[in-house]
Design an enzyme around this catalytic site. Sequence first.
Site, PDB file in Angstrom:
ATOM      1  N   HIS A  35      34.373  42.258  44.616  1.00  0.00           N
ATOM      2  CA  HIS A  35      34.390  41.196  43.958  1.00  0.00           C
ATOM      3  C   HIS A  35      33.119  40.383  44.293  1.00  0.00           C
ATOM      4  CE1 HIS A  35      39.038  41.070  44.711  1.00  0.00           C
ATOM      5  NE2 HIS A  35      38.761  40.771  43.393  1.00  0.00           N
TER       6      HIS A  35
ATOM      7  N   TYR B  97      52.793  40.888  44.606  1.00  0.00           N
ATOM      8  CA  TYR B  97      51.610  41.880  45.068  1.00  0.00           C
ATOM      9  C   TYR B  97      51.615  41.644  46.281  1.00  0.00           C
ATOM     10  CZ  TYR B  97      46.890  43.638  44.704  1.00  0.00           C
ATOM     11  OH  TYR B  97      45.578  44.413  44.928  1.00  0.00           O
TER      12      TYR B  97
ATOM     13  N   LYS C 163      26.231  42.483  49.686  1.00  0.00           N
ATOM     14  CA  LYS C 163      27.766  42.680  50.111  1.00  0.00           C
ATOM     15  C   LYS C 163      28.133  43.757  50.866  1.00  0.00           C
ATOM     16  CE  LYS C 163      30.582  41.718  47.206  1.00  0.00           C
ATOM     17  NZ  LYS C 163      31.428  40.761  47.620  1.00  0.00           N
TER      18      LYS C 163
ATOM     19  N   ASP D 122      34.120  45.321  49.838  1.00  0.00           N
ATOM     20  CA  ASP D 122      34.754  44.394  48.864  1.00  0.00           C
ATOM     21  C   ASP D 122      33.843  44.346  47.597  1.00  0.00           C
ATOM     22  OD1 ASP D 122      35.356  41.711  47.736  1.00  0.00           O
ATOM     23  OD2 ASP D 122      33.880  40.742  48.865  1.00  0.00           O
TER      24      ASP D 122
ATOM     25  N   TYR E 157      42.717  41.019  33.223  1.00  0.00           N
ATOM     26  CA  TYR E 157      42.933  40.117  34.247  1.00  0.00           C
ATOM     27  C   TYR E 157      41.419  39.804  34.792  1.00  0.00           C
ATOM     28  CZ  TYR E 157      43.974  38.148  38.640  1.00  0.00           C
ATOM     29  OH  TYR E 157      44.316  37.123  39.618  1.00  0.00           O
ATOM     30  N   HIS E 158      40.798  40.994  35.304  1.00  0.00           N
ATOM     31  CA  HIS E 158      39.850  40.813  36.123  1.00  0.00           C
ATOM     32  C   HIS E 158      38.608  40.467  35.335  1.00  0.00           C
ATOM     33  CE1 HIS E 158      42.482  43.799  37.831  1.00  0.00           C
ATOM     34  NE2 HIS E 158      42.213  43.474  39.025  1.00  0.00           N
TER      35      HIS E 158
END
Length: 670
Positions: A544, A15, A538, A542, A169-170
Amino acid sequence: MTERQKDRPWLMRTYAGHSTAEASNQLYRRNLAKGQTGLSVAFDLPTQTGYDPDHILARGEVGRVGVPVSHLGDMRRLFQDIPLEQMNTSMTINATAMWLLAMYQVVAEEQGADITQLSGTTQNDIVKEYLSRGTHVFPPGPSLRLTTDMITYTVNNIPKWNPINICSYHLQEAGATPVQEISYAMSTAIAVLDAVFASGQVPEERKGDVVARISFFVNAGVRFVEEMCKMRAFGRIWDQVTRERYGIENPKQRRFRYGVQVNSLGLTEAQPENNVQRIVLEMLAVTLSKDARARAVQLPAWNEALGLPRPWDQQWSLRIQQVLAHESDLLEYEDIFAGSHVIEAKVAALVTECLAEMARIEEMGGAMAAVESGYLKSRLVSSHAERRARIEAGEEKIVGVNCYESTEPNPLTADLDAAIMTVDPANEARVVAALHSWRDNRDEGRAQESLSALKKAAAGSENLMAATLECVRAGVTTGEWSWALRDVFGEFRAPTGVSSAPVAVTAEAGTPLAVVREKVARTADELGSGKLRLLVGKPGLDGHSNGAEQIAVRARDAGFEVVYQGIRLTPEQIVSAAVAEDVHCVGLSILSGSHAELVPDVLTRLRATGADDMPVIVGGIIPSADATALRAAGVAAVFTPKDFGITEIIGRIVDEIRKANKLDPLEVSA
């Protein structure tokens, strides 16, 4: 006895992408020369969220976590001298997936490729963006339409392309248990397939072709027996759903096809050399079992919890795959777990639990309804909070973090700032200048006409791919394409899941949380403010949000009043909220590397309002030199992944509030 022919290895990817299309192109060609067999493109956050590099929200984010691709010229440069007809390319892109695929197609056509031969994957799973990754742009309905249009377009025009990679995945990164990971991913797949077949764009006899192009992107954690069983359960449930719900008779079309990146969440900043054995164990979970083997694997680098990996670090991860595939005898045998009663029992239990959870989601109206109601997000925030509590209590052991913490000096990180790659801060200005030059030199009339046609198509019901391709050819930019659709579809702010998350850590007398609760209550009392108020912000792009959510939930449980408005805010919006809510502390969470640009901006704006006594703390993936610079600029405290004790962090926040308000230090006995 004749020797059995070895199986072909899985696709090996890294990646990668950073700074500029030129720099990333050089990196890709270097990686391919080292034996990598597929490309995996990391786009920067402005590209992922539909902003051009000169937008206010893109500041500090350009080229940080991936490559900026703002228009056809960038895409040409990204793949220069890489023959796309021979390449298998994975693009980690979601809200703007249609746009990036259209650019990829046009570049391939310019190379003289037959687009029916293009192979690769666009991630394009918007549901997990609302739940965990945070790069969504449009509301669920229009997002599902974009996905549907892409799937039907590729099945008819680029038949070897995987138009969606449904991503569990996330979900695991956001705290999902194996049951939640399978159930939520499968429910997403059902929502997507239902929408595709309801669109009327696919004839009945081609339903199998659609199902055969659906792929999955899965996480593998360090509990590798459980993870391998999870993969087998995934395959069994997919076979059942596609056969029973959609009537797909061909077993090849029902095959569960997945790629994997092993778990970055479990990589530690403390004793980062331990991450190598974690990565190897996690890779074994998705390669050991032939019947549940990944089709493509990409591994994180050992130092990802410290910052951006260097080319050498990525090479090390590629070599891990190559040693397993070419030196071991793994690929010489049939499935080595077939007939294991232990594995079979675990798989059967997972299948039963997952089907029950999928039925619950179906009763709510499916995955989209469960996103909009906040159910899925609150379940993930709760699971993550429970996991963090187990780690802090020492019930879940992490070597080097909460056990076996004594260590020899690490030669790999002796010079910590040289152990990661840094992006030149001047890079952003160069990218912005190139964008302005592109706009100045295009046919402006054609660009505006194509955007008008896109809006008209979006307001109607036709497939949006044709209008998007014309925008690409007319020189439209990523931000312009996205804003045209924002004008028609609107934007979406996903539920945060914080307010509905149950208490994960108890506060009985004598517990660490009880001590912190007492500090919070006494400090609020001394300040005469009823409750201490914490703003969790935040800034930038981003998405996450896992760390921010966990701080918000634990601060709430410690007695704070928490202001958390979700992701994607400008420094100006954060400061306005802090002043309006009269908070006692501002906590900023940034994992994308944009802290050096955005945090000082917040500090400057706060001082301009006269809020000099409001401490600002910062958490994220922040190299040590940057942490020193932030403290020198006036940040009260910096927390990185090594600070895993959330209750302890909340206690430190109270200490900083007391210091800022000139109150004596407070020692509260357990």
